[in-house]
Each structure stands twice: as C-alpha cells, then as structure tokens.
Write a protein that holds these residues in place. Sequence first.
Motif, PDB file in Angstrom:
ATOM      1  N   GLU A   1       0.843  -1.185   0.000  1.00  0.00           N
ATOM      2  CA  GLU A   1       0.000   0.000   0.000  1.00  0.00           C
ATOM      3  C   GLU A   1       0.881   1.238   0.000  1.00  0.00           C
ATOM      4  O   GLU A   1       1.815   1.363   0.783  1.00  0.00           O
ATOM      5  CB  GLU A   1      -0.908   0.006   1.235  1.00  0.00           C
ATOM      6  N   THR A   2       0.574   2.160  -0.903  1.00  0.00           N
ATOM      7  CA  THR A   2       1.385   3.353  -1.028  1.00  0.00           C
ATOM      8  C   THR A   2       1.406   4.164   0.271  1.00  0.00           C
ATOM      9  O   THR A   2       0.421   4.207   1.004  1.00  0.00           O
ATOM     10  CB  THR A   2       0.869   4.239  -2.171  1.00  0.00           C
ATOM     11  N   ARG A   3       2.546   4.809   0.518  1.00  0.00           N
ATOM     12  CA  ARG A   3       2.665   5.714   1.659  1.00  0.00           C
ATOM     13  C   ARG A   3       2.440   7.168   1.232  1.00  0.00           C
ATOM     14  O   ARG A   3       2.379   8.060   2.067  1.00  0.00           O
ATOM     15  CB  ARG A   3       4.049   5.565   2.296  1.00  0.00           C
ATOM     16  N   ILE A   4       2.334   7.406  -0.056  1.00  0.00           N
ATOM     17  CA  ILE A   4       2.068   8.750  -0.562  1.00  0.00           C
ATOM     18  C   ILE A   4       0.577   9.047  -0.395  1.00  0.00           C
ATOM     19  O   ILE A   4      -0.267   8.182  -0.619  1.00  0.00           O
ATOM     20  CB  ILE A   4       2.480   8.853  -2.039  1.00  0.00           C
ATOM     21  N   TRP A   5       0.256  10.288  -0.018  1.00  0.00           N
ATOM     22  CA  TRP A   5      -1.143  10.627   0.216  1.00  0.00           C
ATOM     23  C   TRP A   5      -1.437  12.045  -0.276  1.00  0.00           C
ATOM     24  O   TRP A   5      -0.529  12.839  -0.525  1.00  0.00           O
ATOM     25  CB  TRP A   5      -1.507  10.501   1.700  1.00  0.00           C
ATOM     26  N   THR A   6      -2.722  12.333  -0.440  1.00  0.00           N
ATOM     27  CA  THR A   6      -3.173  13.638  -0.890  1.00  0.00           C
ATOM     28  C   THR A   6      -4.552  13.913  -0.317  1.00  0.00           C
ATOM     29  O   THR A   6      -5.320  12.979  -0.034  1.00  0.00           O
ATOM     30  CB  THR A   6      -3.207  13.719  -2.427  1.00  0.00           C
ATOM     31  N   THR A   7      -4.869  15.174  -0.124  1.00  0.00           N
ATOM     32  CA  THR A   7      -6.222  15.553   0.303  1.00  0.00           C
ATOM     33  C   THR A   7      -7.167  15.676  -0.882  1.00  0.00           C
ATOM     34  O   THR A   7      -8.367  15.868  -0.696  1.00  0.00           O
ATOM     35  CB  THR A   7      -6.200  16.882   1.067  1.00  0.00           C
ATOM     36  N   LEU A   8      -6.652  15.574  -2.077  1.00  0.00           N
ATOM     37  CA  LEU A   8      -7.467  15.699  -3.288  1.00  0.00           C
ATOM     38  C   LEU A   8      -8.442  14.530  -3.390  1.00  0.00           C
ATOM     39  O   LEU A   8      -8.089  13.385  -3.112  1.00  0.00           O
ATOM     40  CB  LEU A   8      -6.533  15.740  -4.494  1.00  0.00           C
ATOM     41  N   ASP A   9      -9.678  14.813  -3.790  1.00  0.00           N
ATOM     42  CA  ASP A   9     -10.705  13.787  -3.992  1.00  0.00           C
ATOM     43  C   ASP A   9     -10.833  13.530  -5.493  1.00  0.00           C
ATOM     44  O   ASP A   9     -11.359  14.366  -6.231  1.00  0.00           O
ATOM     45  CB  ASP A   9     -12.037  14.262  -3.411  1.00  0.00           C
ATOM     46  N   PHE A  10     -10.346  12.383  -5.940  1.00  0.00           N
ATOM     47  CA  PHE A  10     -10.326  12.086  -7.371  1.00  0.00           C
ATOM     48  C   PHE A  10     -11.725  11.902  -7.959  1.00  0.00           C
ATOM     49  O   PHE A  10     -11.886  11.929  -9.183  1.00  0.00           O
ATOM     50  CB  PHE A  10      -9.490  10.834  -7.640  1.00  0.00           C
ATOM     51  N   ASN A  11     -12.716  11.688  -7.117  1.00  0.00           N
ATOM     52  CA  ASN A  11     -14.088  11.460  -7.601  1.00  0.00           C
ATOM     53  C   ASN A  11     -14.972  12.695  -7.518  1.00  0.00           C
ATOM     54  O   ASN A  11     -16.144  12.630  -7.857  1.00  0.00           O
ATOM     55  CB  ASN A  11     -14.725  10.321  -6.805  1.00  0.00           C
ATOM     56  N   GLN A  12     -14.421  13.808  -7.100  1.00  0.00           N
ATOM     57  CA  GLN A  12     -15.200  15.033  -6.927  1.00  0.00           C
ATOM     58  C   GLN A  12     -15.183  15.858  -8.202  1.00  0.00           C
ATOM     59  O   GLN A  12     -14.130  16.133  -8.776  1.00  0.00           O
ATOM     60  CB  GLN A  12     -14.616  15.854  -5.777  1.00  0.00           C
ATOM     61  N   ASP A  13     -16.355  16.266  -8.664  1.00  0.00           N
ATOM     62  CA  ASP A  13     -16.427  17.152  -9.810  1.00  0.00           C
ATOM     63  C   ASP A  13     -15.838  18.513  -9.458  1.00  0.00           C
ATOM     64  O   ASP A  13     -15.918  18.975  -8.311  1.00  0.00           O
ATOM     65  CB  ASP A  13     -17.875  17.328 -10.273  1.00  0.00           C
ATOM     66  N   GLY A  14     -15.254  19.159 -10.456  1.00  0.00           N
ATOM     67  CA  GLY A  14     -14.655  20.468 -10.249  1.00  0.00           C
ATOM     68  C   GLY A  14     -13.176  20.437 -10.579  1.00  0.00           C
ATOM     69  O   GLY A  14     -12.663  19.501 -11.198  1.00  0.00           O
ATOM     70  N   LYS A  15     -12.491  21.495 -10.153  1.00  0.00           N
ATOM     71  CA  LYS A  15     -11.059  21.645 -10.409  1.00  0.00           C
ATOM     72  C   LYS A  15     -10.344  21.776  -9.078  1.00  0.00           C
ATOM     73  O   LYS A  15     -10.630  22.682  -8.295  1.00  0.00           O
ATOM     74  CB  LYS A  15     -10.818  22.874 -11.280  1.00  0.00           C
ATOM     75  N   GLN A  16      -9.416  20.862  -8.814  1.00  0.00           N
ATOM     76  CA  GLN A  16      -8.700  20.841  -7.548  1.00  0.00           C
ATOM     77  C   GLN A  16      -7.187  20.876  -7.808  1.00  0.00           C
ATOM     78  O   GLN A  16      -6.687  20.142  -8.654  1.00  0.00           O
ATOM     79  CB  GLN A  16      -9.008  19.568  -6.766  1.00  0.00           C
ATOM     80  N   HIS A  17      -6.489  21.715  -7.060  1.00  0.00           N
ATOM     81  CA  HIS A  17      -5.032  21.744  -7.068  1.00  0.00           C
ATOM     82  C   HIS A  17      -4.549  21.281  -5.699  1.00  0.00           C
ATOM     83  O   HIS A  17      -5.011  21.760  -4.674  1.00  0.00           O
ATOM     84  CB  HIS A  17      -4.499  23.156  -7.331  1.00  0.00           C
ATOM     85  N   ASP A  18      -3.607  20.364  -5.682  1.00  0.00           N
ATOM     86  CA  ASP A  18      -3.089  19.889  -4.399  1.00  0.00           C
ATOM     87  C   ASP A  18      -1.696  19.315  -4.616  1.00  0.00           C
ATOM     88  O   ASP A  18      -1.111  19.461  -5.691  1.00  0.00           O
ATOM     89  CB  ASP A  18      -4.042  18.845  -3.802  1.00  0.00           C
ATOM     90  N   TRP A  19      -1.183  18.672  -3.583  1.00  0.00           N
ATOM     91  CA  TRP A  19       0.081  17.948  -3.645  1.00  0.00           C
ATOM     92  C   TRP A  19      -0.164  16.469  -3.422  1.00  0.00           C
ATOM     93  O   TRP A  19      -1.072  16.070  -2.700  1.00  0.00           O
ATOM     94  CB  TRP A  19       1.017  18.383  -2.517  1.00  0.00           C
TER      95      TRP A  19
END
Length: 341
Positions: free
Chosen positions: A8-26
Amino acid sequence: MEMLPAGETRIWTTLDFNQDGKQHDWLRLPFSTDLSAYGVIPIPITCIKNGAGPTALLIAGNHGDEYEGQVALSKLARQVEPRDARGRILILPALNYPAVVAGRRLSPLDEGNLNRLFPGEANGTPTQMIAHYVSSVLLSMADIVIDLHSGGSSLYYLPCCLIRSGKTGAETARLIELMQVFGAPIGSVSDGTGGGGATTLSAIAQAFGVVALTTELGGGGGFSSTGEAIASQGIYRVLKHIGVLPNAETKSPPPVRLMQVAGRGAYTYAPIHGIFEPAVELGDSVEAGQSGGFLFPVEGLPRQPEEIRFAQSGLVACRRAPALAAPGDCLFKLVTDVGAN
C-alpha cells in the motif's frame, strides 16, 4: 491485465479524485531528514473532473531537466475548466519533483532515474515510491497516459511522439492513430528493446492495459517554444479525439512521418574519452559507414582523434549535447521509415 505492484502506497493527498470540479493539491511523499523529521516532498497535482467519461493522465517532469512538457502542462492546468471536460484529467507537471527542483535527470535524494524504476516499491527509495504510486493508484484510474519527455541536458532531439508496439495489430493501429492525432513531425514506433525496456512508464502502462503516448520535444537543457507548442496542441487534439475535451478548438494535425528504431545498431556510442566534433546535424540522412564526426582525445597528442562512423543508415533523431564525452556515452540515435529495409 497484470497484477498491480504489491504494498500500500505511503504517498497521500487531500485531493478527492471522484469530486467534480477543479482541484489543485500535492501528492505528499514522506521523507525524513535531519532538519525535517516528519517532512514530505510536495508533488503538484491537478484534477479536473466533470461527470462520467474517460480519464487522461498527463505527466511531465519524469526527468527533471526536460522542460517543454512541464510548461505545457502548467498552462493546461490553468486554462482548462471543469465545464470544458467530459470525464477526468489528472495533471502532474513535475512528477519527479526533487529532480525538477534540482534541474537534473536523476533525483538528488537517491540518484533514482524514475523512468527506469516502474512499477516501483511502496516502501522503497523516494523515487521508487513515486513510481509505485503512479503504477498502483494513478494508472488504475487512467484510460490513457501521455508522458512528456525531451532530450534533457545530454541530448538534442527532433520533436517526436513515441509508442510501443501493441500486443495485437489492432492495439498498434489504435496507438498509431492517436500518435497521428497528436501530430508531432515524427511518430516513432518501438519494439521496447531500447531505453529502459520493461521498467519505463509507457511499458508498465501497456502491461496494465492503459494506452500510452510518450514524446521527445527538445533538449540540451534548454527550452524549445516549438516543442512546447507541439506538446500543447497535441494534447488538446488527443483529449478532443477521445472525448475528454469535446469542444476544444484545435487545428488539424500536420502529416506525421512514421519511423522506427531498427535495433541496437541505431545507436552510436563514444569509444574513448574525448571532445566530440559532430559532422552531421539533427534531421540529416546518413548512410552506413558514413562519418558522424570525431572524438578528440582529452590526453592530446600523440593519440589521434577517433572517427565516429554509423553502423546503419537512417535519419539522425538525436545527438549528444555536451562536447565532452566518456566511453559509452550515446552520440547519435537513428530512425528509419516504417516498412523500409
């Protein structure tokens, strides 16, 4: 489809890949140092989503010293709005962020060459962890990946789009169609024997059943406006073609010359440590046995300059950028027309 890499990856993000719209994150890559015990490496990512549809994964900065793709994707992330899309676009303009910041091909954290480490390791070096996240998370969502490369600091390249031959004739035909839509002047078809073989992003994408296009857009550690324009226009055309940007205003693609690397003889390497004086330029047609230039030994006299000759005929697709070369450095790569003997 082959099994995804274990762990399981240890990399994480607060971005929601299933959310409509435009999101910028790390993407946050855990990395502990003396001065930052709980630190993370921030890898920028943009997700643009609007309802159902294909997912396009767009990547640059796989190697940090290749700039045209980084600029093209930075522009695209700003320009495209959710209302323009049908489906999802994932944009990573600086995938190997440590290498991008350092302006290097390899990561300064572990000397890792990201495009030789797929599918990666969940608990490996930082570069292996990035490769693992792409393989296990991002590719599992993607229908197509476009990985934008250039020649980096060591090579000058003719702008081209590259594919690996498909597992079936129909798969190869589909890839050639997309390569022609992309519209780089040269479309290069590889059998996968050169470069990084099975450990590149394009190879692992193919293994997972994801369509993959790669580019070479410039080089020498500089920036080519022509290469960036080819990348930007090509991406918009491909995204329109697959229905992700259905209303994008695009020009028709120019003719694409289909070419291939005809085995390992297409590569010419330095036999000695010397200063390289090339006799041919990018785009020149050469014949087997023709002189490609000279290497002047760094030891000076009495050793004579070493003449470089081509092992086969073809078109000069890339040439070494730095004048100083060591034994084993690639000086030229040739391509030949598909179907040519």
